[in-house]
Design a protein around this motif. Structure first.
Motif, PDB file in Angstrom:
ATOM      1  N   SER A   1       0.952  15.136   6.561  1.00 58.35           N
ATOM      2  CA  SER A   1       1.931  14.063   6.761  1.00 58.35           C
ATOM      3  C   SER A   1       3.165  14.244   5.883  1.00 58.35           C
ATOM      4  O   SER A   1       4.192  13.602   6.125  1.00 58.35           O
ATOM      5  CB  SER A   1       1.297  12.704   6.474  1.00 58.35           C
ATOM      6  OG  SER A   1       0.849  12.625   5.125  1.00 58.35           O
ATOM      7  N   ARG A   2       3.066  15.131   4.871  1.00 64.48           N
ATOM      8  CA  ARG A   2       4.242  15.426   4.045  1.00 64.48           C
ATOM      9  C   ARG A   2       4.028  16.727   3.274  1.00 64.48           C
ATOM     10  O   ARG A   2       2.969  16.918   2.663  1.00 64.48           O
ATOM     11  CB  ARG A   2       4.514  14.298   3.042  1.00 64.48           C
ATOM     12  CG  ARG A   2       5.867  14.374   2.329  1.00 64.48           C
ATOM     13  CD  ARG A   2       7.041  14.136   3.298  1.00 64.48           C
ATOM     14  NE  ARG A   2       6.826  12.985   4.135  1.00 64.48           N
ATOM     15  CZ  ARG A   2       7.201  11.736   3.812  1.00 64.48           C
ATOM     16  NH1 ARG A   2       7.798  11.506   2.668  1.00 64.48           N
ATOM     17  NH2 ARG A   2       6.964  10.752   4.640  1.00 64.48           N
ATOM     18  N   LEU A   3       5.019  17.593   3.320  1.00 66.62           N
ATOM     19  CA  LEU A   3       5.072  18.783   2.467  1.00 66.62           C
ATOM     20  C   LEU A   3       6.283  18.630   1.561  1.00 66.62           C
ATOM     21  O   LEU A   3       7.423  18.638   2.030  1.00 66.62           O
ATOM     22  CB  LEU A   3       5.188  20.053   3.291  1.00 66.62           C
ATOM     23  CG  LEU A   3       5.551  21.346   2.526  1.00 66.62           C
ATOM     24  CD1 LEU A   3       4.526  21.653   1.441  1.00 66.62           C
ATOM     25  CD2 LEU A   3       5.695  22.529   3.484  1.00 66.62           C
ATOM     26  N   VAL A   4       6.028  18.470   0.266  1.00 60.49           N
ATOM     27  CA  VAL A   4       7.096  18.393  -0.721  1.00 60.49           C
ATOM     28  C   VAL A   4       7.240  19.781  -1.327  1.00 60.49           C
ATOM     29  O   VAL A   4       6.405  20.218  -2.126  1.00 60.49           O
ATOM     30  CB  VAL A   4       6.792  17.353  -1.810  1.00 60.49           C
ATOM     31  CG1 VAL A   4       7.933  17.291  -2.822  1.00 60.49           C
ATOM     32  CG2 VAL A   4       6.553  15.978  -1.190  1.00 60.49           C
ATOM     33  N   HIS A   5       8.283  20.488  -0.902  1.00 58.93           N
ATOM     34  CA  HIS A   5       8.526  21.839  -1.379  1.00 58.93           C
ATOM     35  C   HIS A   5       9.445  21.770  -2.593  1.00 58.93           C
ATOM     36  O   HIS A   5      10.602  21.354  -2.488  1.00 58.93           O
ATOM     37  CB  HIS A   5       9.168  22.689  -0.280  1.00 58.93           C
ATOM     38  CG  HIS A   5       9.483  24.080  -0.724  1.00 58.93           C
ATOM     39  ND1 HIS A   5       8.755  25.172  -0.304  1.00 58.93           N
ATOM     40  CD2 HIS A   5      10.428  24.576  -1.570  1.00 58.93           C
ATOM     41  CE1 HIS A   5       9.240  26.262  -0.874  1.00 58.93           C
ATOM     42  NE2 HIS A   5      10.259  25.925  -1.649  1.00 58.93           N
ATOM     43  N   VAL A   6       8.934  22.192  -3.748  1.00 57.57           N
ATOM     44  CA  VAL A   6       9.693  22.094  -4.993  1.00 57.57           C
ATOM     45  C   VAL A   6      10.415  23.416  -5.236  1.00 57.57           C
ATOM     46  O   VAL A   6       9.795  24.431  -5.551  1.00 57.57           O
ATOM     47  CB  VAL A   6       8.783  21.721  -6.174  1.00 57.57           C
ATOM     48  CG1 VAL A   6       9.621  21.571  -7.447  1.00 57.57           C
ATOM     49  CG2 VAL A   6       8.039  20.422  -5.875  1.00 57.57           C
TER      50      VAL A   6
ATOM     51  N   MET B   1       0.843  -1.190   0.000  1.00 56.74           N
ATOM     52  CA  MET B   1       0.000   0.000   0.000  1.00 56.74           C
ATOM     53  C   MET B   1       0.879   1.241   0.000  1.00 56.74           C
ATOM     54  O   MET B   1       1.769   1.379   0.834  1.00 56.74           O
ATOM     55  CB  MET B   1      -0.913  -0.009   1.229  1.00 56.74           C
ATOM     56  CG  MET B   1      -1.776   1.243   1.379  1.00 56.74           C
ATOM     57  SD  MET B   1      -3.099   1.384   0.148  1.00 56.74           S
ATOM     58  CE  MET B   1      -4.185   0.070   0.702  1.00 56.74           C
ATOM     59  N   SER B   2       0.655   2.121  -0.950  1.00 53.84           N
ATOM     60  CA  SER B   2       1.422   3.352  -1.051  1.00 53.84           C
ATOM     61  C   SER B   2       0.947   4.364  -0.020  1.00 53.84           C
ATOM     62  O   SER B   2      -0.235   4.415   0.334  1.00 53.84           O
ATOM     63  CB  SER B   2       1.271   3.942  -2.453  1.00 53.84           C
ATOM     64  OG  SER B   2       1.678   5.278  -2.483  1.00 53.84           O
ATOM     65  N   GLY B   3       1.901   5.221   0.446  1.00 52.59           N
ATOM     66  CA  GLY B   3       1.544   6.284   1.362  1.00 52.59           C
ATOM     67  C   GLY B   3       0.671   7.337   0.722  1.00 52.59           C
ATOM     68  O   GLY B   3       0.106   8.190   1.422  1.00 52.59           O
ATOM     69  N   LEU B   4       0.553   7.316  -0.610  1.00 52.85           N
ATOM     70  CA  LEU B   4      -0.296   8.273  -1.318  1.00 52.85           C
ATOM     71  C   LEU B   4      -1.680   7.714  -1.620  1.00 52.85           C
ATOM     72  O   LEU B   4      -2.578   8.465  -1.994  1.00 52.85           O
ATOM     73  CB  LEU B   4       0.380   8.708  -2.619  1.00 52.85           C
ATOM     74  CG  LEU B   4       1.717   9.445  -2.465  1.00 52.85           C
ATOM     75  CD1 LEU B   4       2.361   9.677  -3.839  1.00 52.85           C
ATOM     76  CD2 LEU B   4       1.536  10.772  -1.737  1.00 52.85           C
ATOM     77  N   ASP B   5      -1.862   6.411  -1.452  1.00 49.43           N
ATOM     78  CA  ASP B   5      -3.152   5.795  -1.750  1.00 49.43           C
ATOM     79  C   ASP B   5      -4.213   6.273  -0.764  1.00 49.43           C
ATOM     80  O   ASP B   5      -4.018   6.226   0.457  1.00 49.43           O
ATOM     81  CB  ASP B   5      -3.047   4.272  -1.683  1.00 49.43           C
ATOM     82  CG  ASP B   5      -2.237   3.696  -2.833  1.00 49.43           C
ATOM     83  OD1 ASP B   5      -1.966   4.437  -3.786  1.00 49.43           O
ATOM     84  OD2 ASP B   5      -1.884   2.500  -2.772  1.00 49.43           O
TER      85      ASP B   5
END
Length: 337
Positions: free
Chosen positions: A119-124, A1-5
């Motif tokens: 649960s996650r911030l992906v800063h691009v 199971m993906s953490g994004l599912d």
């Protein structure tokens, strides 16, 4: 199971170039709901048209500088991909507006992500935070000496996100992609980039334009690889709190880019027209992807020659003549050459 599912995912700038491909990667591989926040200054609803009618995608048109709006969009979010920004050339003629979006806007996003308990911030961020390479390949510890307000604003924005991690424990990963190209990339105006602009010019029988001596180098990565890398980092717990460089590790001159495009179009007669160097142009970039590979196992898959051929095919049949006219008008009127 993906953490994004099953996650509720917010993508700022999700109607833009890289943002829309990130949306494609998310909806194409994960049962998740994606909410896009985009001002549509550089992005467009057309970039998301393949998901029209899909209940998993929502679009909110608005500005990341609007803290109240950003808070409302973030409420209940699990994961945030922050890609909304204004570009390098824009920063030369509108430095204050550029700073406000790239730096202040990033602070609004980081604060909202903190308060929402994501649960996650992906800063691009961008390779432009480095400025011209002092040594190559460039890893995460390479000095940051940005050449432009754009690069400086992106550096400030990523620092705000790191501050959320260090002070409040917000699970942040900062990503510094090198030069991304591919379908939906901008061919005109102050967002125009060398590969799409050159394709449009040469497809219309115009010579490509190079600035300075044309030996400036970049590390070009196809947008499908960039999007895959962003998703890989979103699912990598070991990446939390880190700043990660992603690129191909292949250095290509602007002259070679023109040659590859000429080959793809069958127009070797259209040799570059040389113009004086422009302010703010970085001279050399080449990524060290060692940390990215170690953390996620990710490596790019698309070669530059194949990616350019793919982009030439994508532009075929589009209104490239209109794009060329708009770009030539912008180039004539540009405040900073």
């Amino acid at each position: 199971m993906s953490g994004l599912d099953g996650a509720r995912i917010v993508v700022t700038g999700g109607a833009g170039f890289i943002g829309s491909h990130t949306v494609d990667a998310l909806l194409g591989t994960h049962p998740a709901h994606v909410l896009v926040l985009d001002s549509l200054v550089n992005g467009s609803e057309e970039n998301l048209s393949q998901w029209e009618g899909d209940s998993r995608l929502s679009l909110v048109v608005g500005d990341i500088r609007d803290r109240g709006l950003v808070d409302s969009v973030m409420a209940g979010a699990d994961v945030v991909f922050h890609l909304a920004c204004l570009g390098v050339r824009h920063s030369l003629h509108s430095p204050v507006a550029n700073h406000e979006v790239n730096a202040t806007g990033s602070l609004m996003v980081a604060l909202a992500a903190r308060d929402a308990g994501v649960s996650r911030l992906v800063h691009v961020s961008s390779s432009e935070v480095f400025g011209t390479a002092r040594t190559v390949p460039m890893d995460e510890n390479h000095p940051t000496w940005p050449e432009t307000v754009y690069g400086a604003g992106k550096l400030a924005g990523e620092a705000y996100s790191r501050a959320m991690f260090r002070t409040f424990g917000t699970p942040v990963v900062v990503v510094r992609p090198f030069n991304t190209y591919g379908p939906r990339s901008h061919a005109e105006g102050d967002s125009g980039e060398i590969i799409p602009r050159t394709i449009v010019r040469m497809a219309n029988g115009e010579r490509p334009v190079l600035y300075g001596d044309g030996n400036q180098t970049r590390d070009f990565m196809h947008v499908s690889d960039t999007a895959a890398g962003l998703l890989a980092l979103a699912e990598c717990d070991e990446a939390i709190g880190r700043t990660v460089t992603i690129g191909t590790g292949v250095e290509t001159t602007m002259r070679e880019v023109c040659r590859l495009i000429a080959d793809a179009l069958g127009r070797p007669d259209l040799t570059p027209r040389m113009l004086p160097g422009r302010p703010g142009d970085v001279l050399r970039l080449c990524a060290d992807g060692t940390t990215m590979a170690r953390l996620t196992g990710f490596t790019p898959t698309v070669t530059l020659a194949d990616g350019i051929a793919d982009l030439v095919d994508w532009f075929a049949g589009r209104a490239t003549e209109d794009m060329l006219i708009e770009d030539l008008n912008w180039e004539r009127d540009e405040v900073a050459p």
